[in-house]
Design a protein around this motif. Structure first.
Motif, PDB file in Angstrom:
ATOM      1  N   PHE A 263      -1.417  82.757  14.174  1.00  0.00           N
ATOM      2  CA  PHE A 263      -0.778  83.993  14.629  1.00  0.00           C
ATOM      3  C   PHE A 263       0.663  83.728  15.043  1.00  0.00           C
ATOM      4  N   ASP A 264       1.423  84.806  15.138  1.00  0.00           N
ATOM      5  CA  ASP A 264       2.791  84.767  15.636  1.00  0.00           C
ATOM      6  C   ASP A 264       2.748  85.085  17.131  1.00  0.00           C
ATOM      7  N   ALA A 265       3.046  84.068  17.950  1.00  0.00           N
ATOM      8  CA  ALA A 265       2.923  84.235  19.398  1.00  0.00           C
ATOM      9  C   ALA A 265       4.006  85.116  19.992  1.00  0.00           C
ATOM     10  N   THR A 266       5.010  85.507  19.190  1.00  0.00           N
ATOM     11  CA  THR A 266       6.048  86.404  19.694  1.00  0.00           C
ATOM     12  C   THR A 266       5.661  87.868  19.528  1.00  0.00           C
ATOM     13  N   VAL A 267       4.504  88.121  18.890  1.00  0.00           N
ATOM     14  CA  VAL A 267       4.030  89.496  18.681  1.00  0.00           C
ATOM     15  C   VAL A 267       2.815  89.723  19.572  1.00  0.00           C
TER      16      VAL A 267
ATOM     17  N   ASN B 190      -2.755  79.530  29.010  1.00  0.00           N
ATOM     18  CA  ASN B 190      -3.587  80.063  30.092  1.00  0.00           C
ATOM     19  C   ASN B 190      -4.341  81.309  29.632  1.00  0.00           C
ATOM     20  N   THR B 191      -3.664  82.125  28.829  1.00  0.00           N
ATOM     21  CA  THR B 191      -4.295  83.335  28.311  1.00  0.00           C
ATOM     22  C   THR B 191      -5.447  82.986  27.374  1.00  0.00           C
ATOM     23  N   MET B 192      -5.201  82.021  26.481  1.00  0.00           N
ATOM     24  CA  MET B 192      -6.217  81.623  25.516  1.00  0.00           C
ATOM     25  C   MET B 192      -7.255  80.690  26.124  1.00  0.00           C
ATOM     26  N   GLN B 193      -6.899  80.116  27.279  1.00  0.00           N
ATOM     27  CA  GLN B 193      -7.753  79.125  27.933  1.00  0.00           C
ATOM     28  C   GLN B 193      -8.062  77.964  26.996  1.00  0.00           C
ATOM     29  N   ALA B 194      -7.019  77.574  26.247  1.00  0.00           N
ATOM     30  CA  ALA B 194      -7.155  76.469  25.290  1.00  0.00           C
ATOM     31  C   ALA B 194      -5.758  76.052  24.857  1.00  0.00           C
ATOM     32  N   PRO B 195      -5.614  74.823  24.320  1.00  0.00           N
ATOM     33  CA  PRO B 195      -4.308  74.390  23.809  1.00  0.00           C
ATOM     34  C   PRO B 195      -3.869  75.246  22.622  1.00  0.00           C
ATOM     35  N   VAL B 196      -2.566  75.419  22.488  1.00  0.00           N
ATOM     36  CA  VAL B 196      -1.985  76.135  21.352  1.00  0.00           C
ATOM     37  C   VAL B 196      -1.039  75.168  20.647  1.00  0.00           C
ATOM     38  N   TYR B 197      -1.221  75.020  19.333  1.00  0.00           N
ATOM     39  CA  TYR B 197      -0.417  74.098  18.554  1.00  0.00           C
ATOM     40  C   TYR B 197       0.528  74.879  17.642  1.00  0.00           C
ATOM     41  N   LEU B 198       1.569  74.207  17.183  1.00  0.00           N
ATOM     42  CA  LEU B 198       2.465  74.824  16.210  1.00  0.00           C
ATOM     43  C   LEU B 198       1.963  74.541  14.802  1.00  0.00           C
ATOM     44  N   LEU B 199       2.018  75.549  13.965  1.00  0.00           N
ATOM     45  CA  LEU B 199       1.632  75.386  12.572  1.00  0.00           C
ATOM     46  C   LEU B 199       2.630  74.466  11.872  1.00  0.00           C
ATOM     47  N   THR B 200       2.121  73.490  11.129  1.00  0.00           N
ATOM     48  CA  THR B 200       2.987  72.557  10.407  1.00  0.00           C
ATOM     49  C   THR B 200       3.016  72.927   8.923  1.00  0.00           C
ATOM     50  N   PRO B 201       4.029  72.472   8.196  1.00  0.00           N
ATOM     51  CA  PRO B 201       4.082  72.761   6.758  1.00  0.00           C
ATOM     52  C   PRO B 201       2.857  72.256   6.009  1.00  0.00           C
ATOM     53  N   ASP B 202       2.337  71.085   6.386  1.00  0.00           N
ATOM     54  CA  ASP B 202       1.171  70.537   5.700  1.00  0.00           C
ATOM     55  C   ASP B 202      -0.055  71.424   5.884  1.00  0.00           C
ATOM     56  N   MET B 203      -0.262  71.902   7.100  1.00  0.00           N
ATOM     57  CA  MET B 203      -1.418  72.760   7.356  1.00  0.00           C
ATOM     58  C   MET B 203      -1.249  74.114   6.659  1.00  0.00           C
ATOM     59  N   ARG B 204      -0.038  74.601   6.645  1.00  0.00           N
ATOM     60  CA  ARG B 204       0.218  75.876   5.957  1.00  0.00           C
ATOM     61  C   ARG B 204      -0.136  75.746   4.478  1.00  0.00           C
ATOM     62  N   SER B 205       0.255  74.630   3.869  1.00  0.00           N
ATOM     63  CA  SER B 205      -0.016  74.416   2.454  1.00  0.00           C
ATOM     64  C   SER B 205      -1.494  74.133   2.196  1.00  0.00           C
ATOM     65  N   ARG B 206      -2.092  73.277   3.047  1.00  0.00           N
ATOM     66  CA  ARG B 206      -3.481  72.862   2.816  1.00  0.00           C
ATOM     67  C   ARG B 206      -4.440  74.036   2.880  1.00  0.00           C
ATOM     68  N   PHE B 207      -4.229  74.952   3.797  1.00  0.00           N
ATOM     69  CA  PHE B 207      -5.125  76.093   3.950  1.00  0.00           C
ATOM     70  C   PHE B 207      -4.598  77.348   3.269  1.00  0.00           C
TER      71      PHE B 207
ATOM     72  N   HIS C  55       1.978  80.046  29.652  1.00  0.00           N
ATOM     73  CA  HIS C  55       1.315  81.328  29.868  1.00  0.00           C
ATOM     74  C   HIS C  55       0.348  81.629  28.722  1.00  0.00           C
ATOM     75  N   LEU C  56       0.770  81.310  27.488  1.00  0.00           N
ATOM     76  CA  LEU C  56      -0.065  81.575  26.326  1.00  0.00           C
ATOM     77  C   LEU C  56      -1.346  80.744  26.381  1.00  0.00           C
TER      78      LEU C  56
ATOM     79  N   LEU D  36      -3.217  78.165  16.246  1.00  0.00           N
ATOM     80  CA  LEU D  36      -2.013  77.699  15.566  1.00  0.00           C
ATOM     81  C   LEU D  36      -0.962  78.806  15.600  1.00  0.00           C
ATOM     82  N   ALA D  37       0.125  78.559  16.265  1.00  0.00           N
ATOM     83  CA  ALA D  37       1.195  79.546  16.377  1.00  0.00           C
ATOM     84  C   ALA D  37       2.263  79.275  15.321  1.00  0.00           C
ATOM     85  N   THR D  38       2.655  80.326  14.609  1.00  0.00           N
ATOM     86  CA  THR D  38       3.729  80.185  13.630  1.00  0.00           C
ATOM     87  C   THR D  38       5.096  80.262  14.300  1.00  0.00           C
TER      88      THR D  38
END
Length: 376
Positions: free
Chosen positions: A284-288, A328-345, A325-326, A310-312
């Motif tokens: 997802f886009d965490a700015t939206v 805490n909201t999700m109650q879990a770690p938030v990672y940044l989407l990488t080019p490899d993951m974007r391509s692989r999936f 804050h994000l 995975l935040a874009t």
């Protein structure tokens, strides 16, 4: 101070997001303070660039700095300074020319002097002298032997002082004393003067102590998000499901550490046939805000799957606080989407959910509710 400590604790918890940024450098302050590394680099530059100065290219050439004298033979350390005057220094240089058992030791540059200017002064005095004497800039030797005035001579052998004399710069006189078996501290036998150059190590310590590391850390935090490159994806305009086949063809034989063949070259393998995916990816886009809400309330089909967010994109302003804050909201770690993951999936739009179905992965793209989708 409390805010800074909170930032440090938060950054330690969030290092995983940085480790996920494949191909992108970490902030310098997480690997070691930039300014501190610069200081150490400057010290190393001076010590290396000044060891065994040679005439062919004094401003850049660096010799090994190690004499060829065997460790069981005396090494004469003649401590000098520009305070002795050009005439005296040139005479010392000429007498030490070609002697591998003699080191002429300076403590550092003069106050306010840059390394190139120091090298230029030495080059000027060494003009016409061939072979060259061994000249080094080494404040550690000044400290080790407690040298506080010049000239000062120490005949060093096996790491110990065999003979020490103050106020003398004549190497021929020293040779006669050594041949006569003189040892110990002979005291002051001539005029001595102050050392014109700074103690390079002490100056570096002083500069480092004056740096506000907390401020540098806060600046590094701000720079990271300002310069961060995100894997932006367009917003989904309709609900759409897409299947992803993870089957691969082995380019060569793959063997276990014990030599047992696992996969032959050319063999096709679907890893989902051997091991379940075990994840539910939420992209997802965490700015939206609408995407954040949709992601937060979405339920994965496999209730046992581990959810990975995975935040874009993330807000650049107060990025670390927004990430905190994000999470805490999700109650879990938030990672940044990488080019490899974007391509692989094969990710194309957000928000998306990636889950296993049989021996395939299904990418669910979901359209946002009406009157939503604006970035924060």
């Amino acid at each position: 101070m409390h805010a800074v400590q909170a930032e440090e604790a938060w950054l330690q918890r969030s290092q995983a997001i940085l480790q996920a940024l494949e191909g992108q450098p970490l902030p310098d302050w997480l690997n070691g303070q930039t300014e501190q590394l610069d200081m150490k680099g400057q010290a190393q530059q001076v010590l290396e660039a000044s060891q065994a100065i040679r005439a062919k290219a004094l401003s850049t050439a660096v010799a090994s700095g190690q004499t060829t004298t065997p460790s069981n033979k005396p090494l004469t350390l003649l401590f000098v300074s520009f305070s002795l005057g050009d005439t005296a220094l040139k005479g010392i240089f000429e007498e030490a020319a070609g002697r591998d058992d003699v080191l002429l030791v300076f403590r550092g540059p003069k106050p306010g002097q840059k390394l190139p200017a120091l090298m230029a002064d030495l080059k000027r005095l060494l003009k016409g002298i061939n072979p060259l004497p061994n000249i080094i800039i080494d404040p550690t030797r000044f400290q080790r032997w407690s040298v506080t005035s010049v000239p000062d001579i120490i005949a060093e052998q096996d790491g110990k002082s065999r003979l020490h004399v103050h106020g003398v710069s004549s190497l021929s006189w020293l040779d006669e004393q050594l041949k006569a078996g003189k040892q110990g501290d002979l005291g002051t036998l001539g005029d001595i003067g102050e050392i014109a150059e700074i103690d390079l190590l002490e100056e570096l310590k002083r500069r480092m102590a004056a740096i506000d590391w907390k401020q540098k850390q806060r600046q590094a935090i701000a720079r990271f998000w300002e310069q961060q490159k995100f894997e932006d994806l367009p917003t989904a305009q309709e609900d759409h499901d897409r299947s992803v086949d993870l089957t691969i063809t082995a380019p060569r034989d793959l063997a276990a550490p014990n030599g047992q063949l696992i996969i032959r070259a050319g063999q096709t393998v679907n890893p989902l046939d051997k091991m379940p995916f075990g994840l539910c990816l939420k992209v997802f886009d965490a700015t939206v805000p609408a995407q954040v809400e949709l992601i937060r309330h979405h339920s994965c089909q496999d209730k046992k799957a581990h959810v990975m967010y995975l935040a874009t994109s993330l807000p650049r302003q107060d990025g670390w606080e927004k990430l905190k804050h994000l999470e805490n909201t999700m109650q879990a770690p938030v990672y940044l989407l990488t080019p490899d993951m974007r391509s692989r999936f094969q990710l194309q739009h957000v928000p998306s959910f990636v889950e296993q179905s049989g021996n395939r992965l299904i990418v669910h793209e979901r359209k946002l509710p009406a009157s939503s989708g604006e970035r924060s």
